[in-house]
Design an enzyme around this catalytic site. Structure first.
Site, PDB file in Angstrom:
ATOM      1  CD  GLU A 128      -4.688  14.213 -24.592  1.00  0.00           C
ATOM      2  OE1 GLU A 128      -4.706  14.717 -25.742  1.00  0.00           O
ATOM      3  OE2 GLU A 128      -3.740  13.542 -24.165  1.00  0.00           O
TER       4      GLU A 128
ATOM      5  CG  HIS B  73       9.716  13.245 -30.279  1.00  0.00           C
ATOM      6  ND1 HIS B  73       9.371  12.798 -31.526  1.00  0.00           N
ATOM      7  CD2 HIS B  73       8.651  13.961 -29.847  1.00  0.00           C
ATOM      8  CE1 HIS B  73       8.153  13.206 -31.832  1.00  0.00           C
ATOM      9  NE2 HIS B  73       7.690  13.917 -30.829  1.00  0.00           N
TER      10      HIS B  73
ATOM     11  CG  ASP C 181      -1.276  12.768 -26.306  1.00  0.00           C
ATOM     12  OD1 ASP C 181      -2.030  12.062 -25.601  1.00  0.00           O
ATOM     13  OD2 ASP C 181      -1.339  14.006 -26.327  1.00  0.00           O
TER      14      ASP C 181
END
Length: 510
Positions: free
Chosen positions: A261, A89, A150
């Site tokens: 958030e 990632h 997340d």
């Protein structure tokens, strides 16, 4: 004879510097691949492709240590470097090693994940374990880690080498603040256990250390009781200053939400109608009349964890918290979802994007940490002048408390008590030359960075990317000397994580 000896010397040097012949002789429990290596030259960013010489699929920590020790013993005559690759990632080739060795951390076996219950619960996990798998295992014991990212389909070693930030960080700090102990393989092939009490300098170096000091092969992660359900809430603001003030009020309150958030919405048509697929409007009539077209709006996303047997008390608590906020009343949307579903929410978007062929595209993400005192200036310029079209992906923006971050780790943050994570999570359309194309997005990113520099906002990059050591020195500021000294201790030949482009391996051709 002279010609023969010269050719033999050249052959030996080539063998030790760039050929796989010396690696083929290593005795490992897993195996090396020298042919199928192209996948290790790709990552989520889809912008950098650096082919390795070999990929190691370790079955044990010993395999990793043996490989690194071998390259360390080859000394500066070898060009080989090593990169640990988790779930790929990375955004800018950070987990790649040009003509080096990439270690596939997800193949690492050994001691199984083990959850320890009691007054101070924790889980022992491999550096190659995914956070989603840790969550599923811990939930069997009604426990869960305290701090998250997340997106949960990332490896433990990957996020702990950066920080690991999500909407729980205001309370618990990043993931690197919720680790008791690590097992690390250094740049010399040593396998060391470290914690605050044992090899503490290595422990704090590796956490947030961008892979520069060692490869995390095991971690002991702090846990807390897990809830059954989550009350998930979204509200909208039209004024940034009010939006930011409400966020800051919430993260400073004693009694508040468990997750906080925010994100920016630019010229999104039919926004609230899109929410209806997952959320319920508090006032359906008013919500249906709300127009988001052509506007820049700010969404506050909140979550409160609860068990089903205290739903009434939870609802009262949520009402009290919401009554203190100044959002647009017609935009209150709520839903209740299982705890696991909430934490793994981003994976749903991944599945949808993959089905449309939109996952493996360039992702020129930009992640910034902006001091509270400058966040209004930042918002005025970036959301008022630089980004005026519809964004090509989410823009996250939310505050965290500096007191929850350990300044002994390697991560670099702004020097204020409260700072904001601002994440431009854009996706580029391949071959496009328009506003959704890679070049346009990179130009926008450059304008944002140039503004931060010119305005002297005191911003720091999160998941930083620089191409020269001078830029890295500026990023670390007064902490650079400590960072460089730690490198000389734990990875003196600069074998590890070459894709970060912080240190270059010194090659001797003598």
């Amino acid at each position: 004879m002279i010609l023969f000896l010269t050719c033999m010397t050249i052959t030996i040097n080539i063998c030790f510097s760039s050929n796989p012949c010396s690696l083929r002789t290593l005795s490992v429990d897993g195996h090396f691949s020298f042919d199928e290596v192209h996948h290790a030259a790709k990552d989520f960013g889809n912008r950098f492709q650096l082919l390795p010489l070999a990929v190691l699929y370790p079955k044990s920590v010993s395999d990793i240590a043996t490989t690194i020790r071998h390259i360390w013993q080859m000394g500066p005559n070898s060009e080989l470097t090593v990169a640990a690759r988790g779930h790929s990632h990375s955004l800018q080739g950070q987990a790649q090693a040009h003509q080096g060795v990439v270690i596939n951390m997800e193949s690492l076996q050994g001691r199984k994940m083990h959850v320890h219950t009691g007054n101070y619960p924790y889980v022992d996990a491999s550096g190659g374990d995914l956070w989603i798998d840790i969550l599923r295992e811990c939930l069997k014991y009604e426990l869960a880690p305290k701090s998250w990212t997340d997106y949960l389909h990332l490896t433990v070693g990957g996020t702990l080498s950066n920080a690991g930030v999500s909407g729980q960080a205001f309370r618990h700090g990043p993931q690197i603040n919720n680790v008791h102990q690590l097992e690390v393989v250094t740049g010399m092939g040593e396998v060391l256990n470290c914690s605050e009490k044992q090899n503490s300098d290595l422990f704090h170096s590796v956490l947030g250390g961008l892979g520069q000091f060692g490869i995390i092969t095991r971690a002991r992660i702090s846990l807390e009781p897990a809830s059954d359900m989550v009350k998930w809430i979204r509200v909208l603001y039209s004024d940034f200053t009010t939006f930011a003030a409400d966020q800051e009020r919430l993260i400073g309150a004693g009694s508040t939400f468990d997750y906080i958030e925010g994100f920016v919405i630019i010229n999104r048509t039919g926004l609230l109608n899109n929410w209806r697929s997952s959320f319920n409007p508090q006032d359906p009539v008013q919500a249906s009349q709300f127009q988001s077209d052509g506007r820049t709006l700010y969404c506050l996303e909140l979550a409160k964890y609860f068990n089903r047997d205290r739903i009434d008390a939870l609802n009262e608590e949520v009402r009290n918290l919401l009554s203190q906020l100044r959002y647009i009343t017609s935009t209150l949307f709520l839903t209740e979802v299982p705890y696991l579903e909430f934490l793994d929410r981003v994976h749903v978007s991944e599945v949808k994007l993959r089905s449309k062929g939109l996952w493996e595209v360039p992702h020129p993400w930009l992640n910034l940490l902006v001091p509270k005192s400058k966040i209004n200036d930042f918002a005025d310029e970036v959301f008022g002048n630089i980004l005026t079209d519809t964004s090509n992906g989410p823009i996250l923006i939310y505050p965290v408390n500096k007191s929850k971050w350990d300044n002994r780790t390697s991560v670099v943050i702004p020097d204020e008590d409260i700072f904001y994570l601002v994440a431009f999570l854009t996706s580029a359309v391949p071959s496009s030359t328009g506003n959704d194309g890679l070049e346009h997005i990179l130009t926008q990113n450059k304008r944002i960075l140039e503004f931060c520099e010119t305005a002297r906002l005191g911003m720091k990059q999160y998941l930083p990317h620089y191409t020269t050591q001078e830029e890295w020195k500026a990023h670390f500021g007064p902490r650079w000397e400590v960072f460089a000294q730690r490198k000389s201790i734990y990875d003196p030949l600069a074998i590890l994580a070459p894709g970060q482009r912080i240190f270059q391996k010194a090659i001797s051709f003598s």
